[in-house]
Design a protein around this motif. Structure first.
Motif, PDB file in Angstrom:
ATOM      1  N   THR A  72       0.796  -1.234   0.000  1.00 37.91           N
ATOM      2  CA  THR A  72       0.000   0.000   0.000  1.00 37.91           C
ATOM      3  C   THR A  72       0.828   1.284   0.000  1.00 37.91           C
ATOM      4  OG1 THR A  72      -0.135  -0.016   2.428  1.00 37.91           O
ATOM      5  CG2 THR A  72      -1.893  -1.152   1.204  1.00 37.91           C
ATOM      6  N   MET A  73       2.159   1.193  -0.107  1.00 44.64           N
ATOM      7  CA  MET A  73       2.978   2.403  -0.055  1.00 44.64           C
ATOM      8  C   MET A  73       2.606   3.333  -1.220  1.00 44.64           C
ATOM      9  SD  MET A  73       4.532  -0.305  -1.502  1.00 44.64           S
ATOM     10  CE  MET A  73       5.620  -0.874  -2.816  1.00 44.64           C
ATOM     11  N   PRO A  74       2.649   4.659  -0.993  1.00 44.90           N
ATOM     12  CA  PRO A  74       2.346   5.607  -2.061  1.00 44.90           C
ATOM     13  C   PRO A  74       3.334   5.443  -3.222  1.00 44.90           C
ATOM     14  CG  PRO A  74       2.402   6.718   0.065  1.00 44.90           C
ATOM     15  CD  PRO A  74       2.950   5.334   0.275  1.00 44.90           C
ATOM     16  N   VAL A  75       2.816   5.531  -4.432  1.00 40.79           N
ATOM     17  CA  VAL A  75       3.656   5.385  -5.625  1.00 40.79           C
ATOM     18  C   VAL A  75       3.466   6.593  -6.534  1.00 40.79           C
ATOM     19  CG1 VAL A  75       4.109   4.032  -7.712  1.00 40.79           C
ATOM     20  CG2 VAL A  75       3.649   2.866  -5.541  1.00 40.79           C
ATOM     21  N   LEU A  76       4.572   7.238  -6.852  1.00 41.93           N
ATOM     22  CA  LEU A  76       4.600   8.364  -7.792  1.00 41.93           C
ATOM     23  C   LEU A  76       5.174   7.842  -9.098  1.00 41.93           C
ATOM     24  CD1 LEU A  76       4.489  11.475  -8.379  1.00 41.93           C
ATOM     25  CD2 LEU A  76       6.837  11.571  -7.520  1.00 41.93           C
ATOM     26  N   ILE A  77       4.377   7.863 -10.172  1.00 46.86           N
ATOM     27  CA  ILE A  77       4.864   7.345 -11.443  1.00 46.86           C
ATOM     28  C   ILE A  77       5.448   8.466 -12.303  1.00 46.86           C
ATOM     29  CG2 ILE A  77       3.351   5.333 -11.503  1.00 46.86           C
ATOM     30  CD1 ILE A  77       1.513   6.859 -13.407  1.00 46.86           C
ATOM     31  N   LEU A  78       6.445   8.100 -13.111  1.00 48.50           N
ATOM     32  CA  LEU A  78       7.060   9.009 -14.066  1.00 48.50           C
ATOM     33  C   LEU A  78       6.587   8.620 -15.455  1.00 48.50           C
ATOM     34  CD1 LEU A  78      10.741   9.032 -12.704  1.00 48.50           C
ATOM     35  CD2 LEU A  78       8.837  10.536 -12.072  1.00 48.50           C
ATOM     36  N   THR A  79       6.071   9.599 -16.205  1.00 47.56           N
ATOM     37  CA  THR A  79       5.542   9.308 -17.543  1.00 47.56           C
ATOM     38  C   THR A  79       6.120  10.273 -18.561  1.00 47.56           C
ATOM     39  OG1 THR A  79       3.657  10.849 -17.501  1.00 47.56           O
ATOM     40  CG2 THR A  79       3.353   8.714 -16.427  1.00 47.56           C
ATOM     41  N   ALA A  80       5.944   9.937 -19.848  1.00 45.16           N
ATOM     42  CA  ALA A  80       6.305  10.871 -20.910  1.00 45.16           C
ATOM     43  C   ALA A  80       5.321  12.030 -20.894  1.00 45.16           C
ATOM     44  CB  ALA A  80       6.262  10.155 -22.260  1.00 45.16           C
ATOM     45  N   ARG A  81       5.773  13.210 -21.348  1.00 41.47           N
ATOM     46  CA  ARG A  81       4.927  14.398 -21.265  1.00 41.47           C
ATOM     47  C   ARG A  81       3.585  14.208 -21.968  1.00 41.47           C
ATOM     48  NH1 ARG A  81       5.333  19.524 -19.855  1.00 41.47           N
ATOM     49  NH2 ARG A  81       7.538  19.342 -19.379  1.00 41.47           N
ATOM     50  N   ASP A  82       3.578  13.524 -23.114  1.00 43.32           N
ATOM     51  CA  ASP A  82       2.329  13.369 -23.862  1.00 43.32           C
ATOM     52  C   ASP A  82       1.672  12.008 -23.617  1.00 43.32           C
ATOM     53  OD1 ASP A  82       4.231  11.864 -25.093  1.00 43.32           O
ATOM     54  OD2 ASP A  82       3.772  12.509 -27.137  1.00 43.32           O
ATOM     55  N   GLY A  83       2.139  11.329 -22.570  1.00 44.98           N
ATOM     56  CA  GLY A  83       1.629   9.970 -22.345  1.00 44.98           C
ATOM     57  C   GLY A  83       0.400   9.934 -21.461  1.00 44.98           C
ATOM     58  N   TRP A  84      -0.701  10.564 -21.904  1.00 47.25           N
ATOM     59  CA  TRP A  84      -1.901  10.602 -21.066  1.00 47.25           C
ATOM     60  C   TRP A  84      -2.474   9.204 -20.849  1.00 47.25           C
ATOM     61  CZ3 TRP A  84      -6.578   8.780 -22.709  1.00 47.25           C
ATOM     62  CH2 TRP A  84      -6.762   8.622 -24.084  1.00 47.25           C
ATOM     63  N   THR A  85      -2.302   8.328 -21.853  1.00 45.44           N
ATOM     64  CA  THR A  85      -2.819   6.967 -21.674  1.00 45.44           C
ATOM     65  C   THR A  85      -2.037   6.236 -20.582  1.00 45.44           C
ATOM     66  OG1 THR A  85      -1.360   6.153 -23.451  1.00 45.44           O
ATOM     67  CG2 THR A  85      -3.613   6.787 -24.056  1.00 45.44           C
ATOM     68  N   GLU A  86      -0.720   6.529 -20.489  1.00 49.97           N
ATOM     69  CA  GLU A  86       0.088   5.923 -19.429  1.00 49.97           C
ATOM     70  C   GLU A  86      -0.372   6.405 -18.061  1.00 49.97           C
ATOM     71  OE1 GLU A  86       4.119   6.868 -20.290  1.00 49.97           O
ATOM     72  OE2 GLU A  86       4.432   5.082 -21.508  1.00 49.97           O
ATOM     73  N   LYS A  87      -0.734   7.675 -17.979  1.00 49.65           N
ATOM     74  CA  LYS A  87      -1.208   8.221 -16.708  1.00 49.65           C
ATOM     75  C   LYS A  87      -2.484   7.499 -16.271  1.00 49.65           C
ATOM     76  CE  LYS A  87       0.555  12.701 -18.171  1.00 49.65           C
ATOM     77  NZ  LYS A  87       0.170  14.041 -18.654  1.00 49.65           N
ATOM     78  N   VAL A  88      -3.402   7.322 -17.212  1.00 45.93           N
ATOM     79  CA  VAL A  88      -4.654   6.634 -16.889  1.00 45.93           C
ATOM     80  C   VAL A  88      -4.376   5.211 -16.448  1.00 45.93           C
ATOM     81  CG1 VAL A  88      -6.826   5.780 -17.842  1.00 45.93           C
ATOM     82  CG2 VAL A  88      -6.043   8.080 -18.420  1.00 45.93           C
ATOM     83  N   ARG A  89      -3.532   4.505 -17.197  1.00 41.43           N
ATOM     84  CA  ARG A  89      -3.191   3.126 -16.839  1.00 41.43           C
ATOM     85  C   ARG A  89      -2.518   3.070 -15.467  1.00 41.43           C
ATOM     86  NH1 ARG A  89       0.817   1.142 -20.563  1.00 41.43           N
ATOM     87  NH2 ARG A  89       0.470  -0.928 -19.655  1.00 41.43           N
ATOM     88  N   GLY A  90      -1.671   4.060 -15.198  1.00 37.53           N
ATOM     89  CA  GLY A  90      -0.983   4.098 -13.911  1.00 37.53           C
ATOM     90  C   GLY A  90      -1.944   4.277 -12.753  1.00 37.53           C
ATOM     91  N   PHE A  91      -2.877   5.224 -12.898  1.00 42.73           N
ATOM     92  CA  PHE A  91      -3.860   5.434 -11.834  1.00 42.73           C
ATOM     93  C   PHE A  91      -4.747   4.204 -11.660  1.00 42.73           C
ATOM     94  CE2 PHE A  91      -3.240  10.133 -12.490  1.00 42.73           C
ATOM     95  CZ  PHE A  91      -2.762  10.374 -11.206  1.00 42.73           C
ATOM     96  N   ASP A  92      -5.152   3.595 -12.759  1.00 39.90           N
ATOM     97  CA  ASP A  92      -5.984   2.397 -12.667  1.00 39.90           C
ATOM     98  C   ASP A  92      -5.241   1.237 -12.005  1.00 39.90           C
ATOM     99  OD1 ASP A  92      -8.148   3.630 -13.819  1.00 39.90           O
ATOM    100  OD2 ASP A  92      -7.798   2.848 -15.831  1.00 39.90           O
ATOM    101  N   ALA A  93      -3.915   1.228 -12.139  1.00 38.58           N
ATOM    102  CA  ALA A  93      -3.117   0.156 -11.533  1.00 38.58           C
ATOM    103  C   ALA A  93      -2.839   0.402 -10.058  1.00 38.58           C
ATOM    104  CB  ALA A  93      -1.791   0.000 -12.282  1.00 38.58           C
ATOM    105  N   GLY A  94      -3.122   1.645  -9.593  1.00 34.46           N
ATOM    106  CA  GLY A  94      -2.924   1.923  -8.172  1.00 34.46           C
ATOM    107  C   GLY A  94      -1.952   3.028  -7.857  1.00 34.46           C
TER     108      GLY A  94
END
Length: 239
Positions: A72-94
Motif C-alpha cells: 500500500t505504499m504511495p507510488v509516484l509514477i514518471l511518464t512521458a509528457r504526452d503519455g496521457w494513456t500511461e497516466k490513466v493506466r498508472g492510476f488504474d493500476a494503483g
C-alpha cells in the motif's frame, strides 16, 4: 523516511537519489522492473518513484503486482509528457500521483512530501507535537517558537516519529524506514540518536515504551503501567 527509485536511465536515477538524500531521505534504487519489483515486495518503503517504461518488467506490471499483493505504499509514477494513456493506466493500476518528463526536482520533492503527509494522515506541511513543530517543506524544527539545529540523521528520526505521533514505533520499524540496505541493523545508533534528540528538544515529548519502542506524545505515555518517559528497560536509550 525510506524511498525507492526505479528508473532505468542511470543518470536520472542517480540525480534523483542524490536530490532525495540531500534533503534527508534514505534511498534505495533499481534500474529495471524485476529488481524494483523485488525490492518493493520485500522492503518496507514509505514511498516509491516508479518509471513506467522499464526493461524486464514494465512499471504498470510492477505496480499491479504490488497492489494485488497488498502493498500500500504511495507510488509516484514518471511518464512521458504526452503519455496521457500511461497516466490513466498508472492510476488504474494503483498509482497515487504522477510527474511528466522532463520535470523539475523541486516538483518531485513537493509531491513526495504531499504523498507522505497524506499517508500518515496529515493535511499540513507543519507537524506538531506539544511545543515541537517540524516543517517538512523547509526542514525547520522549532520548540516553543525557538529554532533547534539537528543533524540530518536526527532530523530524519524526528520527522518519522512526528509523522506517526501518538503511535508506538518500534526500533525495528525505525531502522527499516530510516536507513538503506547497507545500515548495520545490530548497532545501537537509534538509541544514541533518541538520546540526542531528547537533549536538543529539551521538552518531554519523546518517550520510551519499555519493550515496545518510542512514541511522540505531548504527555508521558502510560502503557502497561510503565511511564514511557522513564530511562532504562530493555531499550535503555542514551540521554
Amino acid at each position: 523516511m525510506r524511498l525507492l527509485v526505479i528508473e532505468d536511465d542511470k543518470d536520472l536515477n542517480r540525480q534523483l537519489v542524490a536530490a532525495l538524500e540531500a534533503v534527508g531521505y534514505a534511498v534505495d534504487s533499481a534500474f529495471d522492473g524485476e529488481e524494483g519489483h523485488f525490492l518493493g515486495d520485500t522492503e518496507p518503503y514509505d514511498a516509491v518513484i516508479l518509471d513506467i517504461g522499464l526493461p524486464k518488467m514494465d512499471g504498470i506490471a510492477v505496480l499491479t503486482s504490488w497492489r494485488k499483493a497488498g502493498r500500500t505504499m504511495p507510488v509516484l509514477i514518471l511518464t512521458a509528457r504526452d503519455g496521457w494513456t500511461e497516466k490513466v493506466r498508472g492510476f488504474d493500476a494503483g498509482a497515487d500521483d504522477y510527474v511528466a518528463k522532463p520535470f523539475h526536482v523541486e516538483e518531485i520533492l513537493a509531491r513526495l512530501r504531499a504523498l507522505l503527509r497524506r499517508a500518515a494522515g496529515h493535511a499540513s506541511s507543519e507537524l506538531t507535537c506539544g511545543p515541537v513543530a517540524l516543517d517538512t517543506r523547509s526542514g525547520r524544527v522549532l520548540v516553543a517558537g525557538a529554532p533547534v539545529k539537528l543533524t540530518s540523521h536526527e532530523y530524519r528520526l524526528l520527522a518519522y516519529l512526528m509523522h506517526h505521533s501518538g503511535r508506538v514505533v518500534s526500533r525495528t520499524e525505525i531502522v527499516e524506514h530510516l536507513y538503506d540496505q547497507d545500515f548495520d541493523r545490530d548497532s545501537n545508533t537509534i538509541e544514541v540518536f533518541i538520546g540526542r534528540l531528547r537533549k536538543k528538544l529539551g521538552v518531554d515529548v519523546l518517550h520510551t515504551v519499555r519493550g515496545l519502542g518510542y512514541v511522540m506524545e505531548p504527555e508521558p505515555a502510560d502503557r502497561d503501567g510503565t511511564s514511557a518517559g522513564a530511562a532504562g528497560g530493555p531499550l535503555n536509550p542514551a540521554r
